[in-house]
Every structure is written in C-alpha cells, then in structure tokens.
Design an enzyme around this catalytic site. Sequence first.
Site, PDB file in Angstrom:
ATOM      1  N   ALA A   1      39.926  13.088  37.554  1.00 42.94           N
ATOM      2  CA  ALA A   1      40.025  11.959  36.791  1.00 42.94           C
ATOM      3  C   ALA A   1      38.428  11.640  36.588  1.00 42.94           C
ATOM      4  O   ALA A   1      38.256  11.330  35.164  1.00 42.94           O
ATOM      5  CB  ALA A   1      40.838  10.875  37.414  1.00 42.94           C
TER       6      ALA A   1
ATOM      7  N   TYR B   1      36.008  13.804  36.909  1.00 41.12           N
ATOM      8  CA  TYR B   1      35.465  14.831  36.059  1.00 41.12           C
ATOM      9  C   TYR B   1      35.854  14.723  34.390  1.00 41.12           C
ATOM     10  O   TYR B   1      34.967  14.710  33.664  1.00 41.12           O
ATOM     11  CB  TYR B   1      36.167  16.231  36.394  1.00 41.12           C
ATOM     12  CG  TYR B   1      35.538  17.421  35.540  1.00 41.12           C
ATOM     13  CD1 TYR B   1      34.403  18.128  35.770  1.00 41.12           C
ATOM     14  CD2 TYR B   1      36.107  17.630  34.318  1.00 41.12           C
ATOM     15  CE1 TYR B   1      33.818  18.789  34.969  1.00 41.12           C
ATOM     16  CE2 TYR B   1      35.727  18.594  33.518  1.00 41.12           C
ATOM     17  CZ  TYR B   1      34.804  19.314  33.764  1.00 41.12           C
ATOM     18  OH  TYR B   1      34.080  20.354  33.119  1.00 41.12           O
ATOM     19  N   ASP B   2      36.887  14.297  34.434  1.00 37.43           N
ATOM     20  CA  ASP B   2      37.373  13.985  33.051  1.00 37.43           C
ATOM     21  C   ASP B   2      36.591  12.976  32.220  1.00 37.43           C
ATOM     22  O   ASP B   2      36.530  12.909  31.123  1.00 37.43           O
ATOM     23  CB  ASP B   2      39.197  13.490  32.745  1.00 37.43           C
ATOM     24  CG  ASP B   2      40.061  14.860  33.118  1.00 37.43           C
ATOM     25  OD1 ASP B   2      39.284  15.885  33.266  1.00 37.43           O
ATOM     26  OD2 ASP B   2      41.137  14.745  33.511  1.00 37.43           O
TER      27      ASP B   2
ATOM     28  N   SER C   1      33.138  54.603  33.813  1.00 36.69           N
ATOM     29  CA  SER C   1      34.026  54.713  34.708  1.00 36.69           C
ATOM     30  C   SER C   1      33.867  55.280  36.142  1.00 36.69           C
ATOM     31  O   SER C   1      32.487  55.460  36.156  1.00 36.69           O
ATOM     32  CB  SER C   1      35.373  55.216  34.186  1.00 36.69           C
ATOM     33  OG  SER C   1      35.128  56.628  33.967  1.00 36.69           O
TER      34      SER C   1
ATOM     35  N   GLU D   1      33.425  47.048  48.210  1.00 37.86           N
ATOM     36  CA  GLU D   1      33.895  45.891  47.720  1.00 37.86           C
ATOM     37  C   GLU D   1      35.295  46.123  47.300  1.00 37.86           C
ATOM     38  O   GLU D   1      35.662  47.195  47.301  1.00 37.86           O
ATOM     39  CB  GLU D   1      33.062  45.263  46.549  1.00 37.86           C
ATOM     40  CG  GLU D   1      32.507  46.397  45.507  1.00 37.86           C
ATOM     41  CD  GLU D   1      31.330  45.775  44.981  1.00 37.86           C
ATOM     42  OE1 GLU D   1      31.126  46.051  43.553  1.00 37.86           O
ATOM     43  OE2 GLU D   1      30.314  45.346  45.626  1.00 37.86           O
TER      44      GLU D   1
ATOM     45  N   LYS E   1      38.376  46.719  44.847  1.00 39.30           N
ATOM     46  CA  LYS E   1      38.449  47.048  43.446  1.00 39.30           C
ATOM     47  C   LYS E   1      39.341  46.172  42.747  1.00 39.30           C
ATOM     48  O   LYS E   1      40.628  46.014  42.765  1.00 39.30           O
ATOM     49  CB  LYS E   1      39.040  48.581  43.027  1.00 39.30           C
ATOM     50  CG  LYS E   1      39.048  49.034  41.724  1.00 39.30           C
ATOM     51  CD  LYS E   1      39.385  50.614  41.631  1.00 39.30           C
ATOM     52  CE  LYS E   1      39.092  51.045  40.253  1.00 39.30           C
ATOM     53  NZ  LYS E   1      39.785  50.332  39.048  1.00 39.30           N
TER      54      LYS E   1
ATOM     55  N   GLU F   1      34.661  41.773  36.587  1.00 40.83           N
ATOM     56  CA  GLU F   1      36.192  41.782  36.164  1.00 40.83           C
ATOM     57  C   GLU F   1      36.742  40.467  35.773  1.00 40.83           C
ATOM     58  O   GLU F   1      36.676  39.559  36.405  1.00 40.83           O
ATOM     59  CB  GLU F   1      36.894  42.462  37.557  1.00 40.83           C
ATOM     60  CG  GLU F   1      38.158  43.259  36.854  1.00 40.83           C
ATOM     61  CD  GLU F   1      37.882  44.519  36.807  1.00 40.83           C
ATOM     62  OE1 GLU F   1      36.933  45.076  36.402  1.00 40.83           O
ATOM     63  OE2 GLU F   1      38.989  45.431  36.697  1.00 40.83           O
TER      64      GLU F   1
ATOM     65  N   LYS G   1      29.865  52.058  47.181  1.00 43.80           N
ATOM     66  CA  LYS G   1      28.643  52.382  46.246  1.00 43.80           C
ATOM     67  C   LYS G   1      27.654  52.437  47.192  1.00 43.80           C
ATOM     68  O   LYS G   1      27.376  51.970  48.241  1.00 43.80           O
ATOM     69  CB  LYS G   1      28.343  51.179  45.664  1.00 43.80           C
ATOM     70  CG  LYS G   1      29.561  50.887  44.455  1.00 43.80           C
ATOM     71  CD  LYS G   1      29.282  49.446  43.742  1.00 43.80           C
ATOM     72  CE  LYS G   1      30.324  48.802  42.915  1.00 43.80           C
ATOM     73  NZ  LYS G   1      30.218  47.813  42.429  1.00 43.80           N
TER      74      LYS G   1
ATOM     75  N   LYS H   1      41.526  54.419  46.123  1.00 40.37           N
ATOM     76  CA  LYS H   1      42.584  53.648  45.453  1.00 40.37           C
ATOM     77  C   LYS H   1      43.953  53.342  46.586  1.00 40.37           C
ATOM     78  O   LYS H   1      44.001  54.278  47.616  1.00 40.37           O
ATOM     79  CB  LYS H   1      43.449  54.416  44.497  1.00 40.37           C
ATOM     80  CG  LYS H   1      42.377  54.530  43.197  1.00 40.37           C
ATOM     81  CD  LYS H   1      42.397  53.296  42.566  1.00 40.37           C
ATOM     82  CE  LYS H   1      43.138  53.169  41.530  1.00 40.37           C
ATOM     83  NZ  LYS H   1      42.998  54.026  40.150  1.00 40.37           N
TER      84      LYS H   1
HETATM   85  S1  IVH Z   1      31.393  49.198  39.422  1.00 40.13           S
HETATM   86  C1  IVH Z   1      29.527  52.365  37.837  1.00 40.13           C
HETATM   87  N1  IVH Z   1      32.937  47.640  41.267  1.00 40.13           N
HETATM   88  O1  IVH Z   1      36.933  49.942  37.924  1.00 40.13           O
HETATM   89  C2  IVH Z   1      30.581  51.887  38.329  1.00 40.13           C
HETATM   90  N2  IVH Z   1      34.285  48.639  39.179  1.00 40.13           N
HETATM   91  O2  IVH Z   1      36.774  52.788  37.258  1.00 40.13           O
HETATM   92  C3  IVH Z   1      31.006  50.892  37.393  1.00 40.13           C
HETATM   93  N3  IVH Z   1      36.413  47.886  38.944  1.00 40.13           N
HETATM   94  O3  IVH Z   1      36.091  49.812  34.545  1.00 40.13           O
HETATM   95  C4  IVH Z   1      31.950  49.959  37.990  1.00 40.13           C
HETATM   96  N4  IVH Z   1      36.307  46.478  40.827  1.00 40.13           N
HETATM   97  O4  IVH Z   1      36.951  47.615  35.607  1.00 40.13           O
HETATM   98  C5  IVH Z   1      33.026  48.299  39.612  1.00 40.13           C
HETATM   99  N5  IVH Z   1      33.969  46.302  42.538  1.00 40.13           N
HETATM  100  C6  IVH Z   1      34.102  46.970  41.426  1.00 40.13           C
HETATM  101  C7  IVH Z   1      35.305  47.210  40.592  1.00 40.13           C
HETATM  102  C8  IVH Z   1      35.240  47.938  39.407  1.00 40.13           C
HETATM  103  C9  IVH Z   1      36.968  46.907  39.706  1.00 40.13           C
HETATM  104  C10 IVH Z   1      36.942  48.746  37.798  1.00 40.13           C
HETATM  105  C11 IVH Z   1      36.100  48.295  36.470  1.00 40.13           C
HETATM  106  C12 IVH Z   1      35.785  49.612  35.832  1.00 40.13           C
HETATM  107  C13 IVH Z   1      36.536  50.593  36.597  1.00 40.13           C
HETATM  108  C14 IVH Z   1      35.823  51.842  36.789  1.00 40.13           C
END
Ligand code: IVH
Length: 701
Positions: A42, A44-45, A90, A123, A125, A185, A302, A326
């Site tokens: 409230a 905030y509103d 990707s 991290e 996915k 994302e 990564k 995956k």
């Molecule tokens: S990095 C060069 N980090 O995965 C890599 N992507 O297969 C660029 N995704 O289209 C993506 N979680 O939608 C990265 N922690 C994450 C991710 C992530 C989900 C998805 C993203 C991308 C796909 C790539």
Amino acid sequence: MSSDLAAATSPQAAMRATELRTILEEHLYRYHVLDQPTIADAEYDALFNELTALEAAHPELAVADSPTQRVGSKVLDAFAPVTHRVPMLSMGNAFSAEDAQNFDRRCREGLGAVDEQIEYACEPKFDGLAITLVYVDGVFVQGATRGDGAVGEDVTENLRTVRSIPLSLSATHGVVPKLLEVRGEVLMLKKDFQRLNERQAAKGEKLFVNPRNAAAGTLRQLDSKLVAQRPLAFFAYGVGAVEGADLPKSHSAMMAWLEALRFPVTRERRVVKGLADLLDFYKDIGARRPQLPFEIDGVVYKVNSFAAQEKLGFVSRAPRFATAHKFPAEEATTVLLGIDVQVGRTGAITPVARLQPVFVGGTTVSNATLHNEDEIRRKDLKIGDTVIVRRAGDVIPEVAAVIYAKRPADAQNFVMPTHCPQCNSLIEKLEGEAIARCTGGLFCPSQRKQALLHFAGRRAVDIEGLGDKLVEQIVDANLVRTPADVYRLGLTALSNLDRMAEKSANNLLIAIEKSKKTTLAKFLFGLGIRHVGESTAKDLTKHFGNLDAVMNASVEALLEVNDVGPVVAQSLRNFFDQPHNREVVEQLRACGVTWAEKEFVHVPPSKQDLNRITAPDMDLPALAVGPFTGKTVVLTGTLPTLSRDEAKDKLEAAGAKVAGSVSKKTDFVIAGAEAGSKLEKAIELNVTVLDEAQFLELLQK
Ligand code: IVH
C-alpha cells in the site's frame, strides 16, 4: 501532498519526480531482485500514485526510465526485427558424465594445459527464453528475443514491465559503459506460474503446460498492458556488445559486476576447479532442483577466464569454452493408446492413461494418472491423441497437455464403463461427486485387495510384510477374501506362493500373530469405513469406549461424537447395517484380534469438553494445557527429521487434531521441504506456519 506538488513549479516537481523514481525503483529492486521487501504494498502504491499524478500534471517530466512506464503501453501490430550487435549463440550439450569429461578434456587440450585443473564458472541452465537488453548511457532502450541468433524481435515494451529488469543503471553501483548489452533468461517463477494457472482455471481459460510456455506466451503478447499483469522474472548470465568501458577479466567477476549494477543474477553459481567439481555441482543442483524457485533443465559450465575463453574460441556457432550439462527431460511427447480404469479401496474409479512407452524424468513411463472423468473432459483428451507427459522428480507421471494439431481424425472419446472391469458390478456416480465408484464393495477383487492393504497398514492393525505384491497373490489365489481370512493363513499355503520361502512365510505368520493385539481406534480405522479416517476412529473410541457401542449407535448417537457430521454418521450406520460387515468383525474377534475396551455408560463428556464449559465454581481438575491442546494442525512437505507419522503422533499426544487441508479453522501449519499449495494457502489465510525446529520447541512448552 501530491496535489500540492502537482500545482508546484517545474523545478520543485522535477526534483520530487526524480526522488520518487529513485525510491520506487529501490523498492522494486528490494522486492524483485533481493527478495527482501521493506515497505508494504500500500505504501508503494501511494508513492507510485503520487508520481503518476505528478507526471500527468507535468508532461514535460515524463521519461522512459520512470517506474510508471512499467505498466505497458499501446498494442503493437507486430514486433519489429532487431539485428543483434553481437550474435546470440547457442551452446553444446553434455548428456552424461562422459560428455562432461570430454568437454573438460577438450578445454585442457585447447589451452595447452592437459595436466592442469581448469577454473570453471558453474550456473543453472534456466529453462526460459534468451533475451538481450540494450543500455545506452545507462538507460534501457531496447530489449529483444534471441530469434535465430542473428535477428530477434523487439520486445522492449514487454520487457519494461518486468519489475526486476533495471530501467536505468547508476554509476554509484559500478562502471556504466556507454553501450552495454546484458544477456540472460526471461522466465516465470514456479509459484507465479501456479498462481497464473489457478487464475486461468478460475476464468475458465486455457492452462499453460509449464512455466516456460507461460513465459514464452507472455513475452510474445502484442499488448504490453497484459504482459504487465503477468509476473515474468529475469536472470542475467552474460554480456553482448560493450563500448566505453573495460570488462572484468573473468565470467565470475563479470557476474559480480552485473550484480552490483543491480541486475538479477542467481545465487546458485559457483567457481570450481576441474572435472570432479563440475560433476559435484551438477549433482548438487540436481538434488535441489525441486526446491529451486524456477525451472532449470541442466547446468552450464563456462571456462572462467575471458582470456582462456578467447583462446578456445568457437566451433561453428557454439563456443568451445562452455557447455550445457542437461538433466533428463521431465516432459516428453508420446501417444495416448487407451484409457483404462483402476478401482480403489472405496471403489473410486480412476482413469489411467496407457501410453506408448516414453523415456521421461529418467525412467520409461507407460501409464499416467488422469484423476477423474472431469479432468479428461477439461483437458479435452481423446484416445489416439499425441500428448505431453510430465514426470518431475518422484511425482506420479501425468498427462500435462494435448497437442491438438496432431489429433488424428479417428481419435476416440473416453467413455466411462458402466460396469466394473474387475467384478462387473455397476459403476455409479453420485450427484455432485466428481468420482465414479464401483458398487461391488468387498465382492470386487480390486477393492478387496485395497481393503486388505489398508487393514494391514501401519496405522491400522499393522501387519509387517503384508504388502501389495503379497496381497495380490493371496487374493488372486483365493486364499483370502476378508481380513479375517488373513488370520487363518497357514504355513503350507503361504510357502506355496511365488517367491515365498519358508523363512519369510514364518516371519509373516509372526507379524500376523503380533497384529492381533491392537487398539480399538486402529481396528476401526482398519475396517476402511468410508469417511472414517484415523482421527474419526480415535474420536469414536474416546466417545464410546467399546466396539459394540459404536456398531449399535444410532445416527443421532453418532452425531454426538466430536467432529462427526451427518455424512460420517450415515456412513458408519450403513457399514454396520450390512450383515456381511458385522460378520467380518465377529470373525476377526473370533480369530483373537483384541483391544482394551471400556464400558460405555452414557455419552460421558470428555475432560476436554468439561474444560471448555468449566465454570469457576466447578471444582474439576484442569487438563494439562499446552500450545497445541485443542488446536487444529496441518502437516505439509517433508520434515528434516520426523516422519509424517511421528509428527502426527506427537501432535495428537499434545492434544492437537491433525487435519488434511488448510482452512480458516487451522491453527498451525507445520511445513517441511517441498511444501506446496497447503503452505501457500496458510500464508494466504494468515495461519501460523512452523518449521520442525519451531514445532519441537513449542512442544516443550
Ligand atoms: S550462456 C555462449 N548461461 O541456453 C553461451 N545460457 O544453449 C551463451 N541458457 O539460448 C549462453 N541458462 O537461453 C548461458 N546460465 C546460462 C544459461 C543459458 C540458460 C540458455 C540460453 C541460450 C541457450 C544456449
């Protein structure tokens, strides 16, 4: 105050508008990014309304990065194409530990560091949609979908409504480049998804299959006002083009920088060294997957150092320095071959989908529950349909949705059978009930099996070792028709059964013997009388003290029992009016099943009742009263140390009544891991929620 300022001169109004924007964005950040709100909705509103009024009175003050711009704008005809400054790539996938090992080996080889342990950033996915956010001079100017990686769609207006996406960046939080493209994302949190689907159902509108589809459907809405009403979330995991500032030197440092700039980044990230650590991370996140607030479909590894990333480079359109490990998919597409019905203990008919076997959630699934006939109708399911099957964790597989586009011309409607497939008795569906039932009672082998299992259950007479496989055999072999027959089983008959050695047969006979000494409450519960759960069985015992008094009680007399209403009373009466049920009870007694009985004199008010009506001049000893005495408590989720039964026993010993669902009458909800809708309901109704530790502490009081 707002009206004063609305009339104020521009400089004053401008100052207040800037102040309000800062305050409002700060609160959005605390709420949506930190998950630690510090003001009430409230309040905030009120601030938001003040800013809206101010901007309306002084149109010259309107700016694109004002929180008032988060409510959506005009309806678009189509999304404009956006060419990404840096392509959105990707990633390669790993589906096994071996694939992960190969990824690590290729990285070590590529870096000429075969014998070293590489530093990786790990991290989740996220299972959502990749987007890119463009900031010019720290102001959010454009947001786009990934599209084909080179050209995406301009969804700026939709993304502006996402409360956790900063509309502007402040140099007080970190270096703000002239141009910054942040990638990440968009997704819908599990709890928001559930709420959205509840709303859709209430409006009679189509349900979304999963959070990802809900997020995708929302992001592709041309009406951003609609998007503003749907809760999308965002997590950053990288950058695209950057101009006018130096980037940190590693992925983890970049994530820290983005976090400082107030982008939402997940806490579920870790910097590790070497393959073993990668696999540990995979395992750890996998185990916690059901508890995470968002859906993930794996983890991402990564190479942490940007210099190393550059050295590794790309192969075709995917980086060599990153891979997605995956999890087994939780959803799969298959064909609905047929619908059978299963008969439960009380005759309830549950339709079950027979599926073309499909690998999902780590196992092969060929059956899925369809709950009831209405559910089939609601999902508009036909035999022959291509369907999406879902199996998340240990949850029973279910048909999540139908792919209507693939419906064959000869798809068949499900017709509820008129007669029980097990015993050929009539199936009936009572007015106002969702469930159809077989009327065969204990004549039906399926009901007989379930009834036996129930009777032998731990909370009934407790015959250890009498499980479903054995029950199946002894009923099919016609060794047992009623619970009383169990007490007549002999060693020879048992030893002749499949996979039954003499030793296990002996153990079973010992367990059967042991079960003869029971309590009236357990016995009553074990009979499996409809609507008579454990707590009713206990109330009946407390009230009547002995079995004959219960069996002979009139509906009126039964209604005197604590918490017994007309439905339960009638059900008890119906059960004991059947001669064959009385016969089974007599046989059980004759076989030596016993319990302690009390004389039933005349509706003796319980001490609890007396306490309730104790007037000061009544000289009665007060019951030991604790925090749970007379309270209604609901258990939900998995507690860290106590089993459900143990917690229930403790509560009942403390004078509480344990209920199955949360209502306004609930006094406490004790919640453990994976608590779902009951916990939400408790919060909604303002019911006190305890964890196990708090519960045990209160018990001591
Ligand atoms: S990095 C060069 N980090 O995965 C890599 N992507 O297969 C660029 N995704 O289209 C993506 N979680 O939608 C990265 N922690 C994450 C991710 C992530 C989900 C998805 C993203 C991308 C796909 C790539």
